[in-house]
Enzyme design. Sequence first.
Site, PDB file in Angstrom:
ATOM      1  N   HIS A  26       0.861  -1.188   0.000  1.00  8.50           N
ATOM      2  CA  HIS A  26       0.000   0.000   0.000  1.00  8.50           C
ATOM      3  C   HIS A  26       0.892   1.231   0.000  1.00  8.50           C
ATOM      4  O   HIS A  26       2.087   1.167   0.311  1.00  8.50           O
ATOM      5  CB  HIS A  26      -0.952   0.028   1.196  1.00  8.50           C
ATOM      6  CG  HIS A  26      -0.261   0.037   2.538  1.00  8.50           C
ATOM      7  ND1 HIS A  26       0.447   1.125   3.019  1.00  8.50           N
ATOM      8  CD2 HIS A  26      -0.159  -0.918   3.501  1.00  8.50           C
ATOM      9  CE1 HIS A  26       0.936   0.849   4.208  1.00  8.50           C
ATOM     10  NE2 HIS A  26       0.589  -0.395   4.517  1.00  8.50           N
ATOM     11  N   ASP A  32      -3.691 -19.916  10.908  1.00  2.00           N
ATOM     12  CA  ASP A  32      -2.551 -20.570  11.561  1.00  2.00           C
ATOM     13  C   ASP A  32      -2.620 -20.344  13.074  1.00  2.00           C
ATOM     14  O   ASP A  32      -2.576 -19.204  13.549  1.00  2.00           O
ATOM     15  CB  ASP A  32      -1.250 -20.008  11.001  1.00  2.00           C
ATOM     16  CG  ASP A  32      -0.061 -20.859  11.368  1.00  2.00           C
ATOM     17  OD1 ASP A  32       0.367 -20.814  12.542  1.00  2.00           O
ATOM     18  OD2 ASP A  32       0.455 -21.580  10.490  1.00  2.00           O
ATOM     19  N   SER A  81       2.550  -5.548   6.739  1.00  2.00           N
ATOM     20  CA  SER A  81       2.277  -4.992   5.412  1.00  2.00           C
ATOM     21  C   SER A  81       3.360  -5.411   4.430  1.00  2.00           C
ATOM     22  O   SER A  81       4.542  -5.155   4.658  1.00  2.00           O
ATOM     23  CB  SER A  81       2.229  -3.465   5.471  1.00  2.00           C
ATOM     24  OG  SER A  81       1.101  -3.011   6.140  1.00  2.00           O
TER      25      SER A  81
END
Length: 413
Positions: free
Chosen positions: A231, A356, A371
């Site tokens: 992003h 998980d 990120s």
Amino acid sequence: MFLLKKRFANSAASHGSFSARGFPCSGAVNTPEAKRVDSLGRPRSSGKAGLRRFSLLFLLLTTLQLCIPVAALAEESLPVEEAGLLREALPRPQRERRYAIPGGQSIGVLLSTDGVTVVGFSPAVSSDGSFCNPAEDADLVAGDFITSVNGEQVLCNGDLSRIVSKAGAEGKNCSIVYLRNGTQRKTILKPVFCQDTKSWRIGLYVRDNVCGVGTLSFYDAKEKKFAALGHEVEDIQHDAAGESIGSVIRASVQSIRAADSGNPGEKMGSFLQEEWQGEIFLNGRFGVYGVMNTMPEYSRSEAALPIAFPDEVESGPAEIYTVLEGEKIESFNVNIIKTLESHKSSGHGMILEITDERLIEKCGGIVQGMSGSPIIQNGFLVGSVTHVFIDDPLHGYGCFASWMLEEAENGPS
């Protein structure tokens, strides 16, 4: 890592069923009405009504016989799959398959800014010994992004200090232009000579760059280029005409603050500036991109994986590569709940669910600093983690790796 309120699309668009040829098709309907149609789809007639139409039908069939040879010739000139069905051959567009080495390394991201960000306040001591704060009195708040003072561009803390000192010495006010939530504003204040620091001050703490911990998404060993974050970083320039706008350096994760509903977690680490470093040349919608002359260390694999096209990504199990401790890249199970090919403008290519158990126990789900963590499915590099739902950290968004690759090569769209 941007934070988003959880938003699942509950409304489903109504789509018709389509055959392999792309034409709408419908299921068989076994009703009395359906039985009273002929092979051409017309209502069947019976009794005298049928006899009255016989002569007209015979004339029509006789006339149509003249057209049959022409239709037959046309049918023979086109590919067909069954008698009476013509199909136009539509070749699949040729797409170049690209490859990249998945990342997963924790990185420090340092970006230059076109201004300074207000991060706090510090009162000045006036000549009468009282405390005052011109910036607070002028309604500046933490997060305001100062771009100019008295018509001069402010690029760093030093620029702001120099302009304020000059205005104070000349007995002038400071006209400050700043951004708040993307809207430009202006305020005027008067510097104060601080008896404590013996300098002209306006009572601000500012930051003149952006820094934080993120994750490397992938690396092209041939071109020596990298992509990270998944992003954009807001409030900084997107490019500088081929000049560097920042850098990435190695980072080591020291601890993790786990996430829970309403409280996003966070990776906390240290920067290792003596090791490999990359230069950032583009801050785009789907990440930051640049050049790294040295192959990043501690890769989970040095083998390049094929980058999936968006229509090759499917709902179902996948895995992400990220670091939870030190510089060790590990693989963790996730589930791609839904792909969102049409949401390119928002940067949201897929909805992810963390499955998980060890990652959930350690982090509570997706945390800030993940990120850019690459997403792998069926042997393909399919995307990277981008956002977390703040009220449900087990879910978040990812973007497609192909979007990142396209932006790295062509610039922001």
